[in-house]
Write an enzyme that holds these catalytic residues in place. Structure first.
Site, short mmCIF file in Angstrom:
data_model
loop_
_atom_site.label_atom_id
_atom_site.label_comp_id
_atom_site.label_asym_id
_atom_site.label_seq_id
_atom_site.Cartn_x
_atom_site.Cartn_y
_atom_site.Cartn_z
N SER A 1 0.54 -9.14 1.45
CA SER A 1 -0.92 -9.20 1.53
C SER A 1 -1.31 -9.04 2.98
O SER A 1 -0.60 -9.54 3.89
CB SER A 1 -1.40 -10.56 1.03
OG SER A 1 -2.73 -10.79 1.44
N SER A 2 -2.44 -8.37 3.21
CA SER A 2 -2.91 -8.21 4.59
C SER A 2 -3.19 -9.58 5.21
O SER A 2 -3.14 -9.75 6.43
CB SER A 2 -4.19 -7.37 4.62
OG SER A 2 -3.94 -6.13 3.99
N HIS B 1 0.84 -1.21 0.00
CA HIS B 1 0.00 0.00 0.00
C HIS B 1 0.88 1.25 0.00
O HIS B 1 0.55 2.24 -0.66
CB HIS B 1 -0.90 0.02 1.24
CG HIS B 1 -1.87 -1.11 1.31
ND1 HIS B 1 -1.72 -2.17 2.18
CD2 HIS B 1 -3.01 -1.35 0.61
CE1 HIS B 1 -2.73 -3.00 2.04
NE2 HIS B 1 -3.53 -2.55 1.08
#
Ligand code: PAF
Length: 276
Positions: free
Chosen positions: A181-182, A34
């Site tokens: 990735s979260s 992000h």
């Protein structure tokens, strides 16, 4: 950096921002992937907004929604550090006001792969993204290549509806290749170590293609063979599809998307690389 929650607060904050405006839509639990989206928007736009909203409508499984990681304070610190001007953290009623009755769907592109595994997922994604675009009115929106089908589905939607420009940003990987990735937070230490097999498998497929292999079955088989060396990896699919239509290929003669979904315990990870 301003943080707003209601649509009214958002409208006031947006009116004060210069154009072009870049939007980075997120579900929070932000990571370096992000950060790279926000940083790219910062370079290319006069103002940068980030939305943080865990969208209930894109989860097929309520348990998956309940355990989705959340961390507002650390998310805001990352946004500030990456250069965001505005962060919108709406509640469910701010995104879906009472009486909300609209569903935005993309057809064929949303059917295979993740669409087949999670039937309501993409309608939830395109509906929330359409709301975010409608309320924020960004000039550009930034999405990662990591969610390859999502990127293509959203790109189709904005082209069809004539709204917003989509900017595709490269996947950010850990040193061992695992795509950020979260969801990685849910991996046990053993599964986290094992998950490096995903990138190794995809890179082996890409190396075969770079070496001249054009049989899609042969490339899928190479990926599956690498995955089979990791007992913890429970393969959901390995796909080699046309990069534009996501139809499975027999012969790789044009740009293609090599993608996979694999479970480690209860955590399902996806990843992809482009060929050609
Ligand atoms: O990729 C995500 O985080 C989500 O699917 C998105 C695009 C923010 C929509 O909720």
């Amino acid at each position: 950096m301003e943080v707003v929650r209601s649509r009214e607060e958002l409208r006031r904050a947006l009116a004060a921002l210069p154009r072009p405006l870049g939007l980075v839509p997120t579900m929070g639990w932000l990571h370096a992937g992000h950060r790279s989206l926000i940083a790219q928007a910062r370079e290319e736009c006069a103002a940068v907004a980030v939305s943080i909203f865990v969208n209930p409508r894109q989860f097929d499984d309520p348990a998956d929604l309940a355990r989705y990681p959340r961390g507002e304070a650390t998310d805001l610190a990352l946004c500030a550090g990456a250069g965001a001007d505005l962060v919108w953290i709406p509640g469910v009623d701010d995104v879906y006001p009472p009486g909300f009755d609209t569903l935005v769907t993309v057809e064929r592109l949303a059917w295979p792969l993740e669409g087949a595994a999670r039937p309501h997922h993409f309608a939830g994604v395109t509906t929330v993204v359409a709301v975010l675009f409608g309320v924020v009115r960004p000039d550009r929106a930034y999405f990662g290549e990591k969610d390859g089908q999502q990127l293509r589905v959203i790109d189709r939607m904005v082209r069809d509806l004539g709204i917003t420009e989509i900017i595709r940003c490269p996947t950010v990987r850990e040193p061992d290749g695992l795509a950020l990735s979260s969801r990685n937070v849910h991996l046990s230490p053993e599964d986290r170590a094992a998950a490096a097999i995903l990138a190794r498998a995809l890179f082996a497929g890409r190396a075969a293609h770079d070496g001249g292999e054009r049989s899609a079955d042969a490339i899928r088989a190479i990926v599956r063979t690498v995955l089979s060396t990791e007992a913890r990896a429970d393969v959901d699919y390995v796909s080699l599809a046309d990069d534009a239509t996501l139809e499975e290929l027999t012969v790789v003669e044009r740009p293609a998307l090599l993608s996979l979904a694999v479970r480690f315990g209860t955590t399902r990870l996806i990843d992809n690389v482009r060929l050609g």
